[in-house]
Design an enzyme around this catalytic site. Structure first.
Site, PDB file in Angstrom:
ATOM      1  N   GLY A 155      -8.972   5.658   2.441  1.00  0.00           N
ATOM      2  CA  GLY A 155      -9.498   6.463   3.557  1.00  0.00           C
ATOM      3  C   GLY A 155     -10.946   6.174   3.892  1.00  0.00           C
ATOM      4  O   GLY A 155     -11.707   7.069   4.232  1.00  0.00           O
ATOM      5  N   ASP A 180       0.853  -1.187   0.000  1.00  0.00           N
ATOM      6  CA  ASP A 180       0.000   0.000   0.000  1.00  0.00           C
ATOM      7  C   ASP A 180       0.894   1.244   0.000  1.00  0.00           C
ATOM      8  O   ASP A 180       1.877   1.309   0.743  1.00  0.00           O
ATOM      9  CB  ASP A 180      -0.876  -0.057   1.268  1.00  0.00           C
ATOM     10  CG  ASP A 180      -1.941   1.026   1.306  1.00  0.00           C
ATOM     11  OD1 ASP A 180      -2.372   1.482   0.225  1.00  0.00           O
ATOM     12  OD2 ASP A 180      -2.350   1.401   2.422  1.00  0.00           O
ATOM     13  N   SER A 185     -12.051   4.264   6.412  1.00  0.00           N
ATOM     14  CA  SER A 185     -12.310   4.112   7.846  1.00  0.00           C
ATOM     15  C   SER A 185     -13.094   5.325   8.329  1.00  0.00           C
ATOM     16  O   SER A 185     -12.652   6.453   8.150  1.00  0.00           O
ATOM     17  CB  SER A 185     -10.996   4.036   8.633  1.00  0.00           C
ATOM     18  OG  SER A 185     -10.433   2.768   8.530  1.00  0.00           O
TER      19      SER A 185
HETATM   20 ZN   LIG Z   1      -4.355   5.251   1.180  1.00  0.00          ZN
END
Ligand SMILES: [Zn+2]
Length: 282
Positions: free
Chosen positions: A207, A82, A209
């Site tokens: 993003g 990632d 979460s």
């Molecule tokens: Zn990311």
């Protein structure tokens, strides 16, 4: 089964109108929790590590760990880098056995982002390892990079980025941010649809979460095929440990709190897999 590349499961997700959950793991327990949750849900799953995670341990250690756990189940498991921060790190992940690689050149001017991403594509694709690129920045703090304002992806730039890099999937900026949201993010879901109509490759939402389930589902309906979850897994894991140590401060066996923390992560992952709609797709 052996680790698989993300190519096929993302293309199936794109055709089927669902998304694959991609979960950032920091240790063995989080990796086990994620794979066991996916196995119970019969969902294909992506496990991923950021540059700071692979500095904490090593690419080889995380990859061997995930591989050993994946060998025990029948669902497809992908090991993904990632936010690869340099060509060199991507090359090391490639050599370590990662089956999917992201190069994040989104902080660079477009020309440089294209050149860097293409270089990683040229290294990985001949070996069948897919590459995720990013264009239009996701806000917040991801790993070592902080981005003050979320940048929305410009469609014309995304088309060029796809055509000139030959990448396999694209992380797009549509208003999400990394980390914990202080205010409700303004998602430009119309932009997701617009990009979907112009691009061929699967799109990735970073993003996620802290976004409502409905917001994530809406993005998936409009064409997102991979959704990244990181912050809330860390919170769930830490909450599990805190709970045990609060109730029994004399606890000294890491297995005692590791077990509870693992359960917390597992529950969360099952939840997110349901939101992604990839349960039963393995
Ligand atoms: Zn990311």
């Amino acid at each position: 089964m052996a680790l698989v590349s993300s190519l096929e499961i993302l293309s199936d997700a794109q055709k089927g109108g669902y998304a694959i959950g991609a979960f950032n793991v920091e240790n063995m327990e989080m990796a086990e929790a994620t794979i066991m949750a996916a196995d119970e849900m019969k969902a294909p799953v992506i496990l991923q590590t950021t540059p700071s995670t692979v500095r904490y341990a090593s690419l080889e250690l995380y990859c061997a760990n995930v591989k050993a756990i994946a060998d025990q189940v029948k669902i497809p498991v992908v090991m993904h880098l990632d936010h690869g921060s340099s060509f060199e790190l991507c090359a090391r992940a490639f050599r370590a056995g990662y089956t999917s690689i992201m190069i994040d050149g989104s902080h660079l001017p477009l020309e440089e982002n294209i050149a860097l991403t293409k270089r990683v594509v040229d290294m990985c694709m001949p070996a069948g390892i897919p590459v995720e690129g990013e264009i239009g920045r996701v806000g917040g703090k991801e790993d070592d990079t902080v981005c003050e304002n979320a940048g929305y992806t410009i469609p014309a730039e995304a088309i060029r980025f796809e055509a000139e890099t030959g990448l396999s999937s694209m992380a797009v900026g549509v208003g999400t941010a990394h980390g914990v949201y202080k205010t409700t993010p303004v998602l430009n879901t119309a932009l997701v649809s617009e990009l979907r109509n112009m691009l061929t490759v699967p799109m990735v939402l970073h993003g996620a979460s802290g976004l409502s389930d409905e917001a994530v589902r809406e993005c998936i309906r409009r064409g997102i095929c991979k959704v990244n979850f990181a912050t809330e897994l860390r919170i769930a894991y830490s909450d599990g440990i805190k709970e045990v140590l609060r109730e029994a401060p004399e606890t000294f066996d890491p297995k005692a709190y590791g077990k509870i923390a693992r359960e917390k992560v597992k529950e969360l992952v099952k939840n997110r897999i349901r939101v992604c709609g990839c349960d039963g797709k393995a």
